[in-house]
Design an enzyme around this catalytic site. Structure first.
Site, PDB file in Angstrom:
ATOM      1  N   LYS A   1      42.805   1.012   5.805  1.00  0.00           N
ATOM      2  CA  LYS A   1      42.705  -0.295   6.453  1.00  0.00           C
ATOM      3  C   LYS A   1      44.001  -0.641   7.159  1.00  0.00           C
ATOM      4  CE  LYS A   1      42.079  -5.237   5.626  1.00  0.00           C
ATOM      5  NZ  LYS A   1      41.576  -6.285   4.733  1.00  0.00           N
TER       6      LYS A   1
ATOM      7  N   HIS B   1      11.439  32.470  20.517  1.00  0.00           N
ATOM      8  CA  HIS B   1      11.104  31.045  20.627  1.00  0.00           C
ATOM      9  C   HIS B   1      10.490  30.512  19.333  1.00  0.00           C
ATOM     10  CE1 HIS B   1      12.189  31.585  24.736  1.00  0.00           C
ATOM     11  NE2 HIS B   1      11.145  32.338  25.010  1.00  0.00           N
TER      12      HIS B   1
END
Length: 513
Positions: free
Chosen positions: A135, A275
């Site tokens: 922080k 594929h």
């Protein structure tokens, strides 16, 4: 006044060198427990946290750093008001915090760990210091990852300080560190609660980026690959690329499809993917035979495909593989001689998944939809042959059932509507992703051609009409396996009886959309 750093780490990797570097930069070190002992034994000057707080560790070490002289020193901003309040209360500024947390993940992964042991490995003081420092990153440097020690020390040596941009990056990493920690704890506690909810009320996912990819499905799309920390060795995510160009998004998709099929079989198996659908699957008495039989199924489609084998690739197999063009070859491993042979194809990607048994995965299949996620169980396993039901007058032999099982296991991984045709443990026809089942059957049978005579067919879902069975019989298919369950099952069975085709029901569907 010397700058101050708090060091309290569970993972001691590199901490001695980092602490020594901080001392060289004239930092005064404060530490706790095991970290204090480690530094003291290394003859690094360090103060025990109680010397700063004037208060002893209490409650079996649960309370050590939770004190204003620690958190005030971390959270104070460089303002006249805060400096004045700190001076009034005997609080010194703390400029750097190096903390990583109790090993909660490792603890709950241990076999036989008790609930009490897990709870005691929930860190409280550590996350509080991490969040306080993150922080206040405008002034304080927070370091939670040993990989950053060198970078931090280098900046101190070169600049005498940590640049604000680096402090912000370290703060972001710190909050990610505590978020992942809390996610693990919440998931563990949810697992201890008897609840009717199969899936968690909040879907909390965390993954570590392994690499940026060249692009996504298309060059206009960016992509990256992430590893699930809850998986492990024996999974694709924790395998190793041994050579070749960078893996692409489509490579990973096809590799996943190939490896899933290869892992279905206990016998030596080879899978060729194009594929995400198989264009060749076969078993063999050797790795080379499995490969050559898989290739023979559809050599045209195999060009530029992905090859997966569930055995170590040997010299003989590598010699025949090098004659063809493939994008990726993956296997548990490669023999040294096989690597030497395939290294001549510098762009060919070789990927070793690992020789370990496949480690557990999350067990979920997660997909995005517009604005949300779909989550389901992985479609693992299938109905054992002993539970299949023969529904026709003609009955299968044990050999028939073995061939149907081979076709069925592959069909499970073909895009629905899915049809596979096999003969002698070799897939000879695949019909994938058609809008109607008879269309998929027609593609698979046309591909099989004359080889379909006396062959076997699998379908991932039931036949809604007799037409697919009639088409199969016209090509000479001997037996069919599918889940059953259609309202017209009796019509389909009657057609099979009339045509002399064996039908076996598995009772379990394997759609793959």
């Amino acid at each position: 006044m010397k700058k101050k750093a708090v060091l309290s780490v569970s993972d001691k990797t590199g901490i001695i060198e980092f602490a020594a570097g901080l001392v060289q930069q004239e930092y005064e070190l404060i530490s706790t427990g095991g970290t204090y002992k480690t530094l003291q034994e290394a003859n690094i000057p360090v103060k025990y946290v109680t010397e700063i707080t004037g208060f002893p560790e209490i409650l079996d070490g649960r309370v050590k750093t939770l004190h204003p002289k620690i958190h005030g020193g971390i959270l104070a901003i460089d303002s006249e008001k805060h400096r004045s309040q700190c001076e009034e209360n005997g609080i010194d500024f703390i400029d750097l915090v190096c903390v990583n947390l109790y090993p909660f993940r490792e603890t709950i992964a241990k076999e036989g760990v008790t609930f009490e042991e897990a709870i005691e490995n929930i860190d409280i003081g550590g996350p509080t210091m991490v969040r306080s420092a993150a922080k206040n990153h405008s002034r304080v440097t927070i370091v939670v990852n040993p990989d950053n020690y060198t970078k931090v020390l280098s900046s101190l040596k070169e600049n005498g300080a940590i640049p604000s941009g680096m402090r912000k990056e370290l703060a972001a990493e710190a909050f990610a560190h505590t978020a992942e920690y809390d996610r693990l704890i919440a998931g563990y506690l949810e697992g201890q609660i008897n609840t009717k909810d199969y899936f968690p009320k909040q879907l909390r996912l965390s993954a570590a980026k392994v690499q940026d990819l060249r692009y996504g499905e298309n060059p206009s799309q960016q992509a990256a690959f992430y590893a699930d920390p809850e998986a492990g060795k024996g999974t694709l995510a924790y395998g190793k690329q041994l050579q070749g160009k960078e893996l692409s998004y489509n490579n990973w998709m096809d590799m996943d499809a190939a490896w899933r099929i290869a892992a279905e079989y206990e016998q030596t198996a080879c899978v060729i993917i194009k594929h995400t659908n198989p264009c060749g699957v076969a078993l063999g008495s050797s790795v080379q035979e499995a490969y050559e039989r898989a290739l023979a199924a559809d050599p045209v489609s195999a060009y530029g495909g992905i090859i997966a084998l569930n055995r170590v690739i040997d010299e003989n197999t590598a010699m025949v593989m090098k004659e063809k063009f493939y994008e990726v070859i993956l296997a548990p491993d490669f023999s040294p001689k096989a690597l030497e042979i395939l290294s001549a194809k510098v762009n060919l990607r070789l990927f070793a998944v690992g020789r370990e048994e496949c480690c557990k995965t999350r067990g979920w299949k997660i997909r995005t939809v517009n604005g949300g996620f779909l989550v389901q169980d992985e479609d693992n396993g299938t109905t054992p042959v002993t539970e299949w039901v023969t529904v026709t007058e003609a009955k299968p032999t044990p050999e028939d059932l073995a061939e149907l099982e081979f076709a069925w296991k592959t069909c499970k991984h073909v895009k629905s509507n899915a049809i596979t045709v096999s003969a002698n443990r070799q897939i000879i026809g695949v019909g994938a992703g058609q809008m109607n089942r008879v269309g998929s059957a027609r593609i698979a049978l046309e591909q099989s051609g004359e080889k379909a005579k006396g062959a076997y067919m699998a379908s991932d879902a039931y036949f809604p009409f007799p037409d697919s069975v009639e088409l199969a019989q016209s090509y000479g298919i001997k037996a069919i396996v599918h889940p059953g369950g259609s309202i017209r099952d009796q019509e389909v069975i009657a057609a099979a009886d009339r045509l002399g085709v064996i039908i076996v029901h598995t009772g379990r569907r394997h759609f793959q959309h």
